[in-house]
Design an enzyme around this catalytic site. Structure first.
Site, short mmCIF file in Angstrom:
data_model
loop_
_atom_site.label_atom_id
_atom_site.label_comp_id
_atom_site.label_asym_id
_atom_site.label_seq_id
_atom_site.Cartn_x
_atom_site.Cartn_y
_atom_site.Cartn_z
N GLY A 97 0.78 -1.22 0.00
CA GLY A 97 0.00 0.00 0.00
C GLY A 97 0.82 1.29 0.00
O GLY A 97 1.81 1.43 -0.72
N VAL A 153 5.22 -3.23 15.23
CA VAL A 153 5.32 -1.94 15.94
C VAL A 153 4.69 -1.98 17.33
O VAL A 153 4.91 -1.09 18.15
CB VAL A 153 4.70 -0.76 15.14
CG1 VAL A 153 5.49 -0.45 13.88
CG2 VAL A 153 3.23 -0.99 14.85
N ASN A 177 3.63 5.28 8.99
CA ASN A 177 2.54 4.85 8.12
C ASN A 177 1.88 3.56 8.60
O ASN A 177 0.68 3.36 8.34
CB ASN A 177 3.12 4.66 6.71
CG ASN A 177 2.20 3.88 5.80
OD1 ASN A 177 1.19 4.40 5.33
ND2 ASN A 177 2.53 2.60 5.56
N TYR A 204 -11.48 2.76 15.30
CA TYR A 204 -10.51 3.15 14.25
C TYR A 204 -10.46 4.68 14.17
O TYR A 204 -9.38 5.28 14.13
CB TYR A 204 -10.89 2.55 12.89
CG TYR A 204 -9.94 2.98 11.79
CD1 TYR A 204 -8.60 2.58 11.80
CD2 TYR A 204 -10.36 3.82 10.76
CE1 TYR A 204 -7.71 3.00 10.82
CE2 TYR A 204 -9.47 4.24 9.76
CZ TYR A 204 -8.15 3.83 9.79
OH TYR A 204 -7.27 4.25 8.83
N LYS A 230 -7.28 7.30 14.86
CA LYS A 230 -6.78 8.31 13.90
C LYS A 230 -7.00 9.74 14.42
O LYS A 230 -6.22 10.64 14.09
CB LYS A 230 -7.44 8.08 12.54
CG LYS A 230 -6.95 6.80 11.84
CD LYS A 230 -5.44 6.83 11.57
CE LYS A 230 -4.94 5.64 10.79
NZ LYS A 230 -3.50 5.72 10.48
N PRO A 281 -5.68 10.73 4.34
CA PRO A 281 -6.36 10.31 3.11
C PRO A 281 -7.79 9.85 3.38
O PRO A 281 -8.12 9.36 4.47
CB PRO A 281 -5.52 9.12 2.61
CG PRO A 281 -4.27 9.12 3.45
CD PRO A 281 -4.64 9.77 4.74
N LEU A 320 -10.57 7.43 0.92
CA LEU A 320 -10.54 6.01 0.50
C LEU A 320 -9.41 5.74 -0.49
O LEU A 320 -9.39 6.28 -1.60
CB LEU A 320 -11.90 5.65 -0.12
CG LEU A 320 -13.05 5.62 0.89
CD1 LEU A 320 -14.38 5.89 0.21
CD2 LEU A 320 -13.09 4.29 1.63
N GLU A 341 -4.36 -2.89 0.69
CA GLU A 341 -4.78 -4.08 1.45
C GLU A 341 -5.64 -3.69 2.66
O GLU A 341 -6.05 -4.55 3.45
CB GLU A 341 -3.55 -4.87 1.93
CG GLU A 341 -2.75 -5.50 0.81
CD GLU A 341 -1.54 -6.30 1.31
OE1 GLU A 341 -1.41 -6.52 2.52
OE2 GLU A 341 -0.72 -6.68 0.47
P1 NDP Z 1 -2.06 -1.71 3.87
O1 NDP Z 1 -2.82 -2.75 4.65
O2 NDP Z 1 -1.84 -1.94 2.43
O3 NDP Z 1 -0.65 -1.45 4.58
C1 NDP Z 1 -0.51 -1.44 5.96
C2 NDP Z 1 0.96 -1.52 6.30
O4 NDP Z 1 1.10 -1.45 7.72
C3 NDP Z 1 1.58 -2.84 5.86
O5 NDP Z 1 2.85 -2.63 5.33
C4 NDP Z 1 1.69 -3.62 7.15
O6 NDP Z 1 2.82 -4.46 7.12
C5 NDP Z 1 1.91 -2.51 8.17
N1 NDP Z 1 1.49 -2.95 9.50
C6 NDP Z 1 0.23 -3.26 9.90
N2 NDP Z 1 0.24 -3.69 11.16
C7 NDP Z 1 1.54 -3.66 11.57
C8 NDP Z 1 2.20 -4.01 12.76
N3 NDP Z 1 1.54 -4.49 13.83
N4 NDP Z 1 3.54 -3.87 12.85
C9 NDP Z 1 4.23 -3.41 11.78
N5 NDP Z 1 3.67 -3.05 10.61
C10 NDP Z 1 2.33 -3.19 10.51
O7 NDP Z 1 -2.86 -0.36 4.13
P2 NDP Z 1 -2.60 1.15 3.68
O8 NDP Z 1 -1.40 1.29 2.86
O9 NDP Z 1 -3.87 1.65 3.15
O10 NDP Z 1 -2.41 1.81 5.11
C11 NDP Z 1 -1.29 2.59 5.46
C12 NDP Z 1 -1.73 3.67 6.44
O11 NDP Z 1 -2.66 4.52 5.79
C13 NDP Z 1 -2.43 3.15 7.68
O12 NDP Z 1 -2.00 3.90 8.80
C14 NDP Z 1 -3.89 3.43 7.40
O13 NDP Z 1 -4.65 3.58 8.57
C15 NDP Z 1 -3.78 4.72 6.61
N6 NDP Z 1 -4.92 5.07 5.79
C16 NDP Z 1 -5.37 4.22 4.83
C17 NDP Z 1 -6.44 4.60 4.05
C18 NDP Z 1 -7.06 3.68 3.03
O14 NDP Z 1 -8.21 3.92 2.60
N7 NDP Z 1 -6.36 2.64 2.56
C19 NDP Z 1 -7.05 5.91 4.19
C20 NDP Z 1 -6.51 6.69 5.24
C21 NDP Z 1 -5.46 6.30 5.98
P3 NDP Z 1 2.86 -5.97 7.63
O15 NDP Z 1 1.50 -6.54 7.47
O16 NDP Z 1 3.90 -6.62 6.77
O17 NDP Z 1 3.30 -5.85 9.05
C1 8X3 Z 2 -9.15 4.75 5.89
C2 8X3 Z 2 -10.25 5.50 5.26
O1 8X3 Z 2 -12.74 5.93 5.38
O2 8X3 Z 2 -12.01 3.63 5.51
O3 8X3 Z 2 -8.60 5.43 6.95
O4 8X3 Z 2 -11.69 5.11 7.35
S1 8X3 Z 2 -11.75 5.01 5.93
#
Ligand code: NDP
Ligand code: 8X3
Length: 251
Positions: free
Chosen positions: A14, A59, A85, A151, A155, A181, A183, A187
């Site tokens: 992501g 983390v 992130n 959630y 945030k 961000p 949507l 993953e």
């Molecule tokens: P993904 O699920 O694609 O990526 C999440 C990442 O976080 C992965 O690399 C995962 O790595 C890592 N991660 C999750 N849990 C842990 C853990 N316990 N320890 C270490 N690493 C961890 O999601 P996104 O790229 O969408 O999400 C990235 C960020 O963006 C998040 O903070 C999310 O809340 C935020 N976000 C996402 C949005 C969306 O709509 N997608 C919108 C707004 C914000 P691994 O599993 O290998 O540990």
């Molecule tokens: C991820 C966006 O709208 O699913 O933070 O919460 S939403």
């Protein structure tokens, strides 16, 4: 010339992965973290010739985070850009029926995990009086939405912590950025709905969501501003999204 170092948590997929790739193209040496070692290994091939340090940890594991990041090799110690992130949503239930394990996961990863990583990296930035911290929040940290409760709480906490960081780090000239961000198709929903790919796919049906690259390009812009400029608080939505709950879908 000293190399520029970016540390990106959650770089196995992501937004984090796209950010690692784009910052590498911008001349940064990359520290990428996540739990899935095989994904971090695969990222090495995609990054090409840049200096790369993959670090496998959860983390949530406070001592491990502090130990691993506290004992970085000398040539990796001076992190210029920290991208907090790593994070996810777990479940989407009303507060009265929510799952305690899901709540723990969201608060432990999205809030406490961000704090542990920050604790390990920010003091060095203070000593050097330079650096940038980019926290990935969410539209969910600006508005609560139905069944988003914990959630959203995690945030909102990221939003508040970011504001606090900006105040406390102000005397050190450290730039603190929050990107929130809407949507983004990653993953994220697959994790939120515990591997139910049909349900995850419906989240992004009927409109054009953001993709990870959109956020990475904003991060590229942010890190390339002159030293006197900080984009402090950025909300980015797909054009079809007007708020946390209003998305114009053509189904
Ligand atoms: P993904 O699920 O694609 O990526 C999440 C990442 O976080 C992965 O690399 C995962 O790595 C890592 N991660 C999750 N849990 C842990 C853990 N316990 N320890 C270490 N690493 C961890 O999601 P996104 O790229 O969408 O999400 C990235 C960020 O963006 C998040 O903070 C999310 O809340 C935020 N976000 C996402 C949005 C969306 O709509 N997608 C919108 C707004 C914000 P691994 O599993 O290998 O540990
Ligand atoms: C991820 C966006 O709208 O699913 O933070 O919460 S939403």
């Amino acid at each position: 010339m000293k190399k520029k170092i970016a540390l990106i948590t959650g770089a196995t997929s992501g937004i984090g992965k796209a950010t690692a790739l784009i910052l590498a193209k911008n001349g940064y040496s990359i520290i990428a973290t996540g739990r899935r070692k095989e994904k971090l290994d695969a990222l090495k091939d995609e990054l090409g010739a840049v200096d790369y340090l993959p670090l496998v940890f959860d983390v949530r594991e406070r001592e491990k985070v502090l130990d691993v990041l506290g004992s970085l090799p000398d040539e990796w110690k001076q992190v210029d850009v920290l991208v907090n992130n790593a994070g996810n949503a777990h479940g989407m239930d009303p507060i009265q029926t929510g799952n305690l394990d899901d709540w723990d996961a969201m608060m432990d990863i999205n809030v406490k995990g961000l704090l542990y990583v920050s604790k390990a990296i920010i003091p060095g930035m203070c000593e050097r009086k330079s650096g940038m911290v980019i926290n990935i929040g969410s539209i969910a940290g600006k508005e609560a939405y139905p069944n988003g409760n914990v959630y959203c709480g995690s945030k909102f906490a990221v939003d508040a912590i970011t504001k606090g960081m900006r105040i406390d780090l102000n005397p050190f000239g450290i730039r603190v950025v929050a990107i929130h961000p809407g949507l983004v198709e990653t993953e994220f929903s697959l994790v939120r709905f515990k591997g139910d790919d049909q349900r995850a796919a419906t989240v992004y049906k009927g409109f054009e969501p953001l993709v990870a690259q959109d956020i990475a390009e904003i991060i590229e812009f942010v890190v390339n501003r002159p030293a006197h400029v900080v984009l402090a608080d950025i909300v980015v939505l797909p054009t079809a999204q007007a708020s946390a709950t209003i998305v114009h879908k053509t189904l």
